[in-house]
Design a protein around this motif. Structure first.
Motif, PDB file in Angstrom:
ATOM      1  N   GLU A  65      55.304   9.507  49.922  1.00  0.00           N
ATOM      2  CA  GLU A  65      56.023   8.242  49.849  1.00  0.00           C
ATOM      3  C   GLU A  65      55.221   7.288  48.978  1.00  0.00           C
ATOM      4  O   GLU A  65      53.991   7.295  48.999  1.00  0.00           O
ATOM      5  CB  GLU A  65      56.195   7.642  51.261  1.00  0.00           C
ATOM      6  CG  GLU A  65      56.997   8.539  52.196  1.00  0.00           C
ATOM      7  CD  GLU A  65      57.019   8.020  53.633  1.00  0.00           C
ATOM      8  OE1 GLU A  65      56.408   6.954  53.872  1.00  0.00           O
ATOM      9  OE2 GLU A  65      57.638   8.679  54.490  1.00  0.00           O
ATOM     10  N   ASP A  66      55.899   6.454  48.215  1.00  0.00           N
ATOM     11  CA  ASP A  66      55.213   5.531  47.298  1.00  0.00           C
ATOM     12  C   ASP A  66      54.164   4.677  48.007  1.00  0.00           C
ATOM     13  O   ASP A  66      53.112   4.362  47.449  1.00  0.00           O
ATOM     14  CB  ASP A  66      56.229   4.626  46.598  1.00  0.00           C
ATOM     15  CG  ASP A  66      57.029   5.372  45.534  1.00  0.00           C
ATOM     16  OD1 ASP A  66      56.747   6.567  45.310  1.00  0.00           O
ATOM     17  OD2 ASP A  66      57.923   4.751  44.926  1.00  0.00           O
ATOM     18  N   ASP A  68      52.152   5.481  50.136  1.00  0.00           N
ATOM     19  CA  ASP A  68      50.924   6.228  50.447  1.00  0.00           C
ATOM     20  C   ASP A  68      49.748   5.825  49.563  1.00  0.00           C
ATOM     21  O   ASP A  68      48.591   5.955  49.967  1.00  0.00           O
ATOM     22  CB  ASP A  68      51.156   7.736  50.312  1.00  0.00           C
ATOM     23  CG  ASP A  68      52.060   8.300  51.393  1.00  0.00           C
ATOM     24  OD1 ASP A  68      52.061   7.728  52.513  1.00  0.00           O
ATOM     25  OD2 ASP A  68      52.762   9.294  51.129  1.00  0.00           O
ATOM     26  N   GLU A  70      48.985   2.842  48.522  1.00  0.00           N
ATOM     27  CA  GLU A  70      48.536   1.468  48.740  1.00  0.00           C
ATOM     28  C   GLU A  70      47.086   1.433  49.247  1.00  0.00           C
ATOM     29  O   GLU A  70      46.752   2.095  50.229  1.00  0.00           O
ATOM     30  CB  GLU A  70      49.434   0.754  49.751  1.00  0.00           C
ATOM     31  CG  GLU A  70      50.881   0.591  49.316  1.00  0.00           C
ATOM     32  CD  GLU A  70      51.023  -0.345  48.121  1.00  0.00           C
ATOM     33  OE1 GLU A  70      50.146  -1.215  47.942  1.00  0.00           O
ATOM     34  OE2 GLU A  70      52.012  -0.204  47.376  1.00  0.00           O
ATOM     35  N   HIS A  87      55.407  11.475  38.964  1.00  0.00           N
ATOM     36  CA  HIS A  87      55.819  10.227  39.616  1.00  0.00           C
ATOM     37  C   HIS A  87      54.616   9.539  40.266  1.00  0.00           C
ATOM     38  O   HIS A  87      54.462   8.306  40.155  1.00  0.00           O
ATOM     39  CB  HIS A  87      56.885  10.522  40.670  1.00  0.00           C
ATOM     40  CG  HIS A  87      57.262   9.329  41.495  1.00  0.00           C
ATOM     41  ND1 HIS A  87      58.047   8.304  41.009  1.00  0.00           N
ATOM     42  CD2 HIS A  87      56.933   8.981  42.781  1.00  0.00           C
ATOM     43  CE1 HIS A  87      58.202   7.382  41.941  1.00  0.00           C
ATOM     44  NE2 HIS A  87      57.530   7.768  43.019  1.00  0.00           N
ATOM     45  N   ILE A  88      53.770  10.312  40.931  1.00  0.00           N
ATOM     46  CA  ILE A  88      52.583   9.745  41.572  1.00  0.00           C
ATOM     47  C   ILE A  88      51.687   9.097  40.523  1.00  0.00           C
ATOM     48  O   ILE A  88      51.168   7.991  40.712  1.00  0.00           O
ATOM     49  CB  ILE A  88      51.809  10.837  42.340  1.00  0.00           C
ATOM     50  CG1 ILE A  88      52.651  11.340  43.506  1.00  0.00           C
ATOM     51  CG2 ILE A  88      50.471  10.305  42.838  1.00  0.00           C
ATOM     52  CD1 ILE A  88      52.089  12.584  44.180  1.00  0.00           C
ATOM     53  N   GLU A  90      52.570   7.830  37.665  1.00  0.00           N
ATOM     54  CA  GLU A  90      53.207   6.596  37.203  1.00  0.00           C
ATOM     55  C   GLU A  90      52.982   5.452  38.182  1.00  0.00           C
ATOM     56  O   GLU A  90      52.674   4.318  37.789  1.00  0.00           O
ATOM     57  CB  GLU A  90      54.706   6.831  37.014  1.00  0.00           C
ATOM     58  CG  GLU A  90      55.053   7.731  35.827  1.00  0.00           C
ATOM     59  CD  GLU A  90      56.539   7.987  35.732  1.00  0.00           C
ATOM     60  OE1 GLU A  90      57.290   7.462  36.589  1.00  0.00           O
ATOM     61  OE2 GLU A  90      56.960   8.716  34.812  1.00  0.00           O
ATOM     62  N   ARG A  91      53.142   5.744  39.476  1.00  0.00           N
ATOM     63  CA  ARG A  91      52.958   4.711  40.498  1.00  0.00           C
ATOM     64  C   ARG A  91      51.502   4.235  40.520  1.00  0.00           C
ATOM     65  O   ARG A  91      51.231   3.039  40.670  1.00  0.00           O
ATOM     66  CB  ARG A  91      53.358   5.233  41.881  1.00  0.00           C
ATOM     67  CG  ARG A  91      54.818   5.667  42.014  1.00  0.00           C
ATOM     68  CD  ARG A  91      55.785   4.637  41.496  1.00  0.00           C
ATOM     69  NE  ARG A  91      55.543   3.328  42.088  1.00  0.00           N
ATOM     70  CZ  ARG A  91      55.789   2.168  41.496  1.00  0.00           C
ATOM     71  NH1 ARG A  91      56.263   2.145  40.258  1.00  0.00           N
ATOM     72  NH2 ARG A  91      55.555   1.028  42.126  1.00  0.00           N
ATOM     73  N   CYS A  92      50.566   5.162  40.363  1.00  0.00           N
ATOM     74  CA  CYS A  92      49.147   4.787  40.347  1.00  0.00           C
ATOM     75  C   CYS A  92      48.818   3.943  39.118  1.00  0.00           C
ATOM     76  O   CYS A  92      48.080   2.957  39.204  1.00  0.00           O
ATOM     77  CB  CYS A  92      48.270   6.046  40.369  1.00  0.00           C
ATOM     78  SG  CYS A  92      48.225   6.893  41.959  1.00  0.00           S
ATOM     79  N   GLN A  95      49.587   0.363  39.432  1.00  0.00           N
ATOM     80  CA  GLN A  95      48.734  -0.413  40.330  1.00  0.00           C
ATOM     81  C   GLN A  95      47.249  -0.271  39.975  1.00  0.00           C
ATOM     82  O   GLN A  95      46.391  -0.659  40.761  1.00  0.00           O
ATOM     83  CB  GLN A  95      48.960   0.028  41.783  1.00  0.00           C
ATOM     84  CG  GLN A  95      50.378  -0.219  42.285  1.00  0.00           C
ATOM     85  CD  GLN A  95      50.515   0.004  43.772  1.00  0.00           C
ATOM     86  OE1 GLN A  95      49.628  -0.341  44.544  1.00  0.00           O
ATOM     87  NE2 GLN A  95      51.627   0.583  44.188  1.00  0.00           N
ATOM     88  N   CYS A  99      43.926   8.126  39.037  1.00  0.00           N
ATOM     89  CA  CYS A  99      44.763   9.252  39.456  1.00  0.00           C
ATOM     90  C   CYS A  99      44.462  10.476  38.611  1.00  0.00           C
ATOM     91  O   CYS A  99      44.351  10.400  37.383  1.00  0.00           O
ATOM     92  CB  CYS A  99      46.243   8.892  39.339  1.00  0.00           C
ATOM     93  SG  CYS A  99      47.362  10.235  39.832  1.00  0.00           S
TER      94      CYS A  99
END
Length: 221
Positions: A65-66, A68, A70, A87-88, A90-92, A95, A99
């Motif tokens: 889950e996104d 996770d 944080e 995707h992980i 990109e989310r990292c 923020q 990664c």
């Protein structure tokens, strides 16, 4: 010429870290994080049996889950699904969280080199993503060439380095001494002289470091 990644060691003790995926590769990444003292959370729908032997901060048997990521210091994206790993990453990136992507190093912001750990010696080998298998092979070959007395020699070098800081105020002479103590010539003395003879040699070197040839002045790079 493209820029080369900057290699460093990072203190992760008590730092929150995340591994997504729990196969053999993820297990390898997780084991190193645990050994570094990190607080490791692992998220995966299934878990390799080897994870049962690791002391983790948290273990969640479910999809990623996104939320996770944080508060994480770094993240390993090591699932078997390329789209999930991307995707992980990109989310990292959004923020500013470090990664690593197991299946495609170009997607992440850091990579983990092949690591050889023998006592206090650590050797990192990277092929910049071209062939992790070749890096692992080189690691095995280097390990096979290390002397049995390595730990004892490194402990000796560490003790003499500390002593030289107390006895030799001149930084250049101090570095020259430590470079000589780490040289093949002195290593031969270390393994052939008895303790008393070795102490006599060290006493002279500490008192008169200027007698050591300037050829031993360290040249970094």
């Amino acid at each position: 010429m493209s820029a080369k990644p900057y290699i460093l060691q990072i203190d992760l003790e008590e730092k929150p870290c995340l591994v997504v995926g729990a196969g053999p590769i993820a297990l390898h990444k997780t084991r190193h994080l645990v050994e570094s003292g990190a607080q490791v959370t692992v998220v995966s729908t299934t878990f390799h049996a080897g994870f049962d032997d690791l002391v983790l901060h948290a273990r969640h048997e479910r999809p990623f889950e996104d939320a996770d990521i944080e508060g994480m210091t770094l993240v390993h994206a090591a699932t078997q699904h390329l789209d999930v790993n991307a995707h992980i990453a990109e989310r990292c990136a959004a923020q500013d969280i470090l990664c690593s992507v197991a299946n495609d190093s170009s997607l992440g912001s850091f990579g983990s080199p092949a690591l050889l750990d023998v006592g206090e010696l650590r050797v990192a080998i990277s092929t910049n993503g071209h062939s992790p298998s070749y890096g692992a092979r080189l690691r095995r070959e280097i390990a096979g060439q290390l002397p049995e007395y390595l730990d004892e020699y490194l402990a000796f070098l560490g003790a003499q380095r500390a002593l030289s800081k107390e006895c030799i105020p001149d930084a250049q002479l101090r570095m020259r001494l430590n470079a000589y103590l780490a040289s093949p010539e002195f290593e031969t003395l270390f393994i052939t002289l008895d303790d008393e003879a070795l102490e006599e040699v060290l006493s002279v070197l500490l008192e008169h470091p200027e007698r050591i040839s300037a050829d031993y002045d360290p040249h970094w790079g």
